[in-house]
Design an enzyme around this catalytic site. Sequence first.
Site, PDB file in Angstrom:
ATOM      1  N   SER A 191       6.747  -7.725  10.812  1.00  8.60           N
ATOM      2  CA  SER A 191       5.868  -8.605  10.018  1.00  8.60           C
ATOM      3  C   SER A 191       4.435  -8.526  10.525  1.00  8.60           C
ATOM      4  CB  SER A 191       6.377 -10.042  10.068  1.00  8.60           C
ATOM      5  OG  SER A 191       6.189 -10.579  11.354  1.00  8.60           O
ATOM      6  N   ARG A 195       1.799  -7.167   7.855  1.00 11.20           N
ATOM      7  CA  ARG A 195       0.844  -8.142   7.348  1.00 11.20           C
ATOM      8  C   ARG A 195      -0.576  -7.571   7.407  1.00 11.20           C
ATOM      9  NH1 ARG A 195       1.591 -11.625  10.762  1.00 11.20           N
ATOM     10  NH2 ARG A 195       3.239 -12.760   9.700  1.00 11.20           N
ATOM     11  N   ASN A 199      -2.658  -6.302   4.042  1.00  8.25           N
ATOM     12  CA  ASN A 199      -3.920  -6.941   3.675  1.00  8.25           C
ATOM     13  C   ASN A 199      -5.059  -5.944   3.601  1.00  8.25           C
ATOM     14  OD1 ASN A 199      -4.149 -10.014   3.405  1.00  8.25           O
ATOM     15  ND2 ASN A 199      -2.596  -9.750   4.975  1.00  8.25           N
TER      16      ASN A 199
END
Lengths: 254, 156
Positions: A191, A195, A199
């Site tokens: 994660s 992440r 992004n």
Amino acid sequence: MSTQGQTSTEYIVHHLTNLKVGTGFWSLHLDTLIISGLLGMMVFGLMWRVARGATAGVPGPLQNFIEMTVNMIDAQVRDTFHGKSELITPLAITIFVWVFVMNAMDLIPVDFLPSLLGLTGVPYLKVVPTTDPNATFAMSITVFLLMMFYNLKVKGFGGYTREVLTVPFGKWLFPINIMFRVIEDLAKPISLALRLFGNMYAGEMVFILIALLGLAQPLLAVPWAIFHILIITLQAFVFMMLTIVYMAMAHESH
Amino acid sequence: MDINATLIGQAVWFGLFIWFTMKFVWPPLQRAMHERQKQIADGLAAAERGRQELEQAAKRTEEILVEARHKAQELLVQADKRASQIVEEAKNVAKTEGERLLTGAKAEIEQEVFRAKEALRTQVAALVVAGAEQILNREVDAKVHAELLTQIQGRF
């Protein structure tokens, strides 16, 4: 804008292709490696120069700025991490500063560096290192290994094994506990890396799409860039903060 | 997603930068910040101490002033007393001296008067004798009355 003789798809794909040498697993993304390395050397070199001349007297503007940043990070560490460690604050500083400058490459207009280096015959260039999952996974896996190291170091092999076996449901449900633990620990680096990667990749993609709009580009790229400053900082901060939290969890027993 | 050996390269960079920060960036910055913190704390403490000392000094000044005022008052009273004493003494001395002088003058005057009386008496006697002589020269024979005249002269 795209160079002549390219469809939009080709333009986008061109921008999202790394400069790669080698084949299979044993290949290297030169752009990611060189840009992230240069950025790191520049920013940490600068910090080193300032830190070497740092005095307790009235700090200059640059020293002041760096001290403020470093102090903010140290405050976050001290809020979350209650043990004593020589590593955690430098680790957090490294992550925040490095990820921030790598993300900030997003603010350079998308065609600027690829076109410039294209003139010297570099076929591909992906400017933002954090849009390469290799960069984000390299960091998250390093963090994961440090986490494991501290788990074993602080709790000992026995203590760590007992924690894996008995938390959260007690010793009789140890198979479920192990499963939970494996999922939890695997989810952390994945994660963390995805992440940041997601992004930045999405942000970069929006910049590329805006670049395809021709004359409307400045109209949209400027607001998006301003908004993106927030995302750049936020993602660097989130990566740093979660790392601190994981480190704190590794140091404390459940 | 193209995971390859770049991962290892990036991990090397990451490790290198962590090591660099831990070794060369963080410690001097931390030291400088701690030192400044300590200096500021010391400075604040010194300022506080200075303020307290100033307060104490002001209080002491006030006390000294009050004491001085009291002393001055006392001195003034003493000086007043002494002054009136001196005036009193001077008065007394002057009075005695005056009396003494007066007495002296009186005595001298009396003496003068006595002396004048004496001179007058002699002169009057001479005059009387002269007058009487002249009267008698005409009326009385000097030879006859010589004895009587000598008697009168002796009575004066």
